[in-house]
Design a protein around this motif. Structure first.
Motif, PDB file in Angstrom:
ATOM      1  N   ILE A 283      55.058  26.616 -52.561  1.00 28.31           N
ATOM      2  CA  ILE A 283      55.008  26.474 -54.015  1.00 28.31           C
ATOM      3  C   ILE A 283      55.007  24.990 -54.323  1.00 28.31           C
ATOM      4  O   ILE A 283      55.910  24.260 -53.893  1.00 28.31           O
ATOM      5  CB  ILE A 283      56.202  27.165 -54.689  1.00 28.31           C
ATOM      6  N   LEU A 284      54.002  24.549 -55.053  1.00 28.42           N
ATOM      7  CA  LEU A 284      53.893  23.146 -55.442  1.00 28.42           C
ATOM      8  C   LEU A 284      54.522  22.975 -56.820  1.00 28.42           C
ATOM      9  O   LEU A 284      53.930  23.344 -57.829  1.00 28.42           O
ATOM     10  CB  LEU A 284      52.431  22.695 -55.440  1.00 28.42           C
ATOM     11  N   ALA A 285      55.716  22.432 -56.843  1.00 27.96           N
ATOM     12  CA  ALA A 285      56.443  22.185 -58.085  1.00 27.96           C
ATOM     13  C   ALA A 285      56.537  20.681 -58.305  1.00 27.96           C
ATOM     14  O   ALA A 285      57.593  20.128 -58.582  1.00 27.96           O
ATOM     15  CB  ALA A 285      57.824  22.826 -58.019  1.00 27.96           C
ATOM     16  N   THR A 286      55.403  20.044 -58.147  1.00 25.20           N
ATOM     17  CA  THR A 286      55.275  18.598 -58.279  1.00 25.20           C
ATOM     18  C   THR A 286      54.479  18.304 -59.548  1.00 25.20           C
ATOM     19  O   THR A 286      53.947  19.219 -60.178  1.00 25.20           O
ATOM     20  CB  THR A 286      54.535  18.028 -57.054  1.00 25.20           C
ATOM     21  N   PRO A 287      54.355  17.034 -59.929  1.00 25.18           N
ATOM     22  CA  PRO A 287      53.523  16.717 -61.089  1.00 25.18           C
ATOM     23  C   PRO A 287      52.089  17.262 -60.920  1.00 25.18           C
ATOM     24  O   PRO A 287      51.537  17.266 -59.808  1.00 25.18           O
ATOM     25  CB  PRO A 287      53.533  15.180 -61.129  1.00 25.18           C
ATOM     26  N   ASN A 288      51.517  17.728 -62.000  1.00 23.69           N
ATOM     27  CA  ASN A 288      50.187  18.356 -61.972  1.00 23.69           C
ATOM     28  C   ASN A 288      49.129  17.507 -61.283  1.00 23.69           C
ATOM     29  O   ASN A 288      48.258  18.040 -60.597  1.00 23.69           O
ATOM     30  CB  ASN A 288      49.724  18.690 -63.389  1.00 23.69           C
ATOM     31  N   ALA A 289      49.204  16.208 -61.432  1.00 18.93           N
ATOM     32  CA  ALA A 289      48.194  15.325 -60.849  1.00 18.93           C
ATOM     33  C   ALA A 289      48.177  15.388 -59.323  1.00 18.93           C
ATOM     34  O   ALA A 289      47.179  15.022 -58.699  1.00 18.93           O
ATOM     35  CB  ALA A 289      48.433  13.890 -61.308  1.00 18.93           C
ATOM     36  N   LEU A 290      49.237  15.870 -58.713  1.00 17.82           N
ATOM     37  CA  LEU A 290      49.319  15.955 -57.256  1.00 17.82           C
ATOM     38  C   LEU A 290      48.884  17.317 -56.706  1.00 17.82           C
ATOM     39  O   LEU A 290      48.688  17.466 -55.501  1.00 17.82           O
ATOM     40  CB  LEU A 290      50.757  15.680 -56.795  1.00 17.82           C
TER      41      LEU A 290
ATOM     42  N   GLN B 256      61.223  15.076 -46.326  1.00 22.42           N
ATOM     43  CA  GLN B 256      60.989  14.048 -47.340  1.00 22.42           C
ATOM     44  C   GLN B 256      59.588  14.107 -47.926  1.00 22.42           C
ATOM     45  O   GLN B 256      59.371  13.670 -49.046  1.00 22.42           O
ATOM     46  CB  GLN B 256      61.240  12.661 -46.766  1.00 22.42           C
ATOM     47  N   ASN B 257      58.619  14.617 -47.154  1.00 24.32           N
ATOM     48  CA  ASN B 257      57.255  14.664 -47.671  1.00 24.32           C
ATOM     49  C   ASN B 257      56.503  15.850 -47.082  1.00 24.32           C
ATOM     50  O   ASN B 257      56.920  16.458 -46.097  1.00 24.32           O
ATOM     51  CB  ASN B 257      56.517  13.341 -47.428  1.00 24.32           C
ATOM     52  N   LEU B 258      55.389  16.173 -47.681  1.00 24.05           N
ATOM     53  CA  LEU B 258      54.594  17.327 -47.300  1.00 24.05           C
ATOM     54  C   LEU B 258      54.030  17.180 -45.886  1.00 24.05           C
ATOM     55  O   LEU B 258      53.953  18.161 -45.144  1.00 24.05           O
ATOM     56  CB  LEU B 258      53.471  17.540 -48.326  1.00 24.05           C
ATOM     57  N   ASP B 259      53.635  15.977 -45.502  1.00 22.40           N
ATOM     58  CA  ASP B 259      53.136  15.744 -44.139  1.00 22.40           C
ATOM     59  C   ASP B 259      54.162  16.190 -43.098  1.00 22.40           C
ATOM     60  O   ASP B 259      53.821  16.856 -42.119  1.00 22.40           O
ATOM     61  CB  ASP B 259      52.802  14.265 -43.907  1.00 22.40           C
ATOM     62  N   ASN B 260      55.426  15.812 -43.310  1.00 25.82           N
ATOM     63  CA  ASN B 260      56.478  16.186 -42.360  1.00 25.82           C
ATOM     64  C   ASN B 260      56.660  17.697 -42.302  1.00 25.82           C
ATOM     65  O   ASN B 260      56.805  18.264 -41.219  1.00 25.82           O
ATOM     66  CB  ASN B 260      57.801  15.519 -42.724  1.00 25.82           C
ATOM     67  N   LEU B 261      56.663  18.350 -43.451  1.00 22.58           N
ATOM     68  CA  LEU B 261      56.793  19.805 -43.474  1.00 22.58           C
ATOM     69  C   LEU B 261      55.687  20.448 -42.662  1.00 22.58           C
ATOM     70  O   LEU B 261      55.939  21.262 -41.772  1.00 22.58           O
ATOM     71  CB  LEU B 261      56.751  20.347 -44.905  1.00 22.58           C
TER      72      LEU B 261
ATOM     73  N   VAL C 260      46.133  19.258 -56.646  1.00 25.90           N
ATOM     74  CA  VAL C 260      44.884  19.452 -55.900  1.00 25.90           C
ATOM     75  C   VAL C 260      45.000  18.855 -54.508  1.00 25.90           C
ATOM     76  O   VAL C 260      44.713  19.526 -53.504  1.00 25.90           O
ATOM     77  CB  VAL C 260      43.671  18.873 -56.656  1.00 25.90           C
ATOM     78  N   SER C 261      45.437  17.616 -54.415  1.00 24.54           N
ATOM     79  CA  SER C 261      45.515  16.989 -53.090  1.00 24.54           C
ATOM     80  C   SER C 261      46.539  17.690 -52.197  1.00 24.54           C
ATOM     81  O   SER C 261      46.301  17.901 -51.011  1.00 24.54           O
ATOM     82  CB  SER C 261      45.841  15.495 -53.209  1.00 24.54           C
ATOM     83  N   GLN C 262      47.652  18.114 -52.762  1.00 22.97           N
ATOM     84  CA  GLN C 262      48.666  18.810 -51.976  1.00 22.97           C
ATOM     85  C   GLN C 262      48.197  20.204 -51.570  1.00 22.97           C
ATOM     86  O   GLN C 262      48.452  20.645 -50.442  1.00 22.97           O
ATOM     87  CB  GLN C 262      49.987  18.888 -52.742  1.00 22.97           C
ATOM     88  N   ALA C 263      47.504  20.902 -52.451  1.00 19.94           N
ATOM     89  CA  ALA C 263      46.967  22.226 -52.105  1.00 19.94           C
ATOM     90  C   ALA C 263      45.948  22.112 -50.980  1.00 19.94           C
ATOM     91  O   ALA C 263      45.963  22.914 -50.038  1.00 19.94           O
ATOM     92  CB  ALA C 263      46.348  22.872 -53.333  1.00 19.94           C
ATOM     93  N   LEU C 264      45.090  21.106 -51.040  1.00 21.19           N
ATOM     94  CA  LEU C 264      44.117  20.900 -49.971  1.00 21.19           C
ATOM     95  C   LEU C 264      44.814  20.585 -48.653  1.00 21.19           C
ATOM     96  O   LEU C 264      44.388  21.047 -47.588  1.00 21.19           O
ATOM     97  CB  LEU C 264      43.135  19.794 -50.357  1.00 21.19           C
ATOM     98  N   GLN C 265      45.874  19.821 -48.716  1.00 21.56           N
ATOM     99  CA  GLN C 265      46.660  19.502 -47.525  1.00 21.56           C
ATOM    100  C   GLN C 265      47.228  20.784 -46.911  1.00 21.56           C
ATOM    101  O   GLN C 265      47.186  20.971 -45.698  1.00 21.56           O
ATOM    102  CB  GLN C 265      47.821  18.590 -47.940  1.00 21.56           C
ATOM    103  N   CYS C 266      47.737  21.661 -47.734  1.00 21.24           N
ATOM    104  CA  CYS C 266      48.303  22.925 -47.251  1.00 21.24           C
ATOM    105  C   CYS C 266      47.237  23.818 -46.643  1.00 21.24           C
ATOM    106  O   CYS C 266      47.462  24.484 -45.624  1.00 21.24           O
ATOM    107  CB  CYS C 266      49.008  23.675 -48.385  1.00 21.24           C
TER     108      CYS C 266
END
Length: 82
Positions: free
Chosen positions: A65-72, A50-55, A74-80
């Motif tokens: 591959i981040l296929a989310t809205p552009n605004a997300l 359901q979310n990146l944290d769980n993955l 940077v934060s998702q890439a840093l999380q990865c």
């Protein structure tokens, strides 16, 4: 290579098809909070989160591959990267 796709919208589904078609890649997981994405995972034989944290706490794909809205992105890439 095990690849996870975050976001199961139109762009995410394009990435999923390319991954599935590539002989050296495996669609290991899809991350998206919708029931539609969960059903898509069943048909693609991919894990569902359901979310990146769980993955990231339960799986270690070779790539994401981040296929989310552009605004997300940077934060998702840093999380990865963490």
């Amino acid at each position: 290579m095990k690849i996870a796709v975050v976001g199961a919208g139109a762009i995410g589904r394009v990435h999923m098809r390319v991954i599935k078609a590539h002989p050296q890649c495996e669609l290991s997981a899809v991350v998206d909070p919708t029931e539609t994405a969960q059903n898509l995972c069943l048909s693609l034989n991919a894990s569902y989160f359901q979310n990146l944290d769980n993955l990231l706490s339960q799986s270690r794909p070779d790539g994401v591959i981040l296929a989310t809205p552009n605004a997300l992105h940077v934060s998702q890439a840093l999380q990865c990267l963490e």
